[in-house]
Scaffold this motif. Structure first.
Motif, PDB file in Angstrom:
ATOM      1  N   ILE A  66      40.252  37.423  29.976  1.00  0.00           N
ATOM      2  CA  ILE A  66      40.312  38.190  31.229  1.00  0.00           C
ATOM      3  C   ILE A  66      41.776  38.510  31.503  1.00  0.00           C
ATOM      4  N   HIS A  77      46.367  40.089  40.996  1.00  0.00           N
ATOM      5  CA  HIS A  77      45.051  39.516  40.696  1.00  0.00           C
ATOM      6  C   HIS A  77      43.924  40.549  40.678  1.00  0.00           C
ATOM      7  N   GLU A  78      44.258  41.801  40.391  1.00  0.00           N
ATOM      8  CA  GLU A  78      43.234  42.835  40.210  1.00  0.00           C
ATOM      9  C   GLU A  78      42.816  42.816  38.739  1.00  0.00           C
ATOM     10  N   GLU A  79      41.513  42.749  38.503  1.00  0.00           N
ATOM     11  CA  GLU A  79      41.026  42.680  37.127  1.00  0.00           C
ATOM     12  C   GLU A  79      41.290  43.991  36.391  1.00  0.00           C
ATOM     13  N   THR A  81      37.925  42.600  31.012  1.00  0.00           N
ATOM     14  CA  THR A  81      37.288  41.364  30.559  1.00  0.00           C
ATOM     15  C   THR A  81      36.642  41.658  29.213  1.00  0.00           C
ATOM     16  N   THR A 110      44.339  40.178  34.292  1.00  0.00           N
ATOM     17  CA  THR A 110      44.491  40.640  35.676  1.00  0.00           C
ATOM     18  C   THR A 110      45.940  41.015  35.924  1.00  0.00           C
TER      19      THR A 110
END
Length: 111
Positions: A25, A31-33, A36, A27
């Protein structure tokens, strides 16, 4: 000969191995993805590039733009120019990814 085989089997069993990745994952530092990857053929290539990293001495702090969560594994700080460091409370070594362009491409990062 018997002892040679015993020694060789001991060396092989002590060789460092990494568990195969089953998920990565990525980000942003906010902390924005970004992406994945699960059960992907790309995971083996990502892991082989990651394992080939080299420890480096960095005199200025890299601009950490991403978090990379390797599962199984740890969360790492990453900069687009190939520097990577495990996320930890204490100071940890910094590494440099050798094949930066391919690594960034696999992780869908701009370069």
């Amino acid at each position: 000969m018997k002892y040679l085989l015993l020694m060789l089997s001991a060396l092989v069993s002590c060789a460092p191995r990494a568990d195969p990745l089953n998920k990565v994952i990525v980000t942003s530092k906010n902390h924005e993805e970004i992406v994945t990857l699960e059960n992907s053929d790309k995971l083996n290539e990502i892991q082989s590039i990651f394992l080939a990293k080299e420890e480096v001495n960095v005199y200025s702090k890299p601009e950490w733009k991403y978090f990379i969560n390797f599962n199984p594994g740890e969360i790492w700080l990453y900069s687009e120019d190939g520097f990577i460091q495990v996320l930890a409370m204490k100071s940890t070594p910094k590494y440099k990814i050798k094949n930066i362009n391919r690594f960034n491409e696999l992780l869908k990062l701009k370069n």
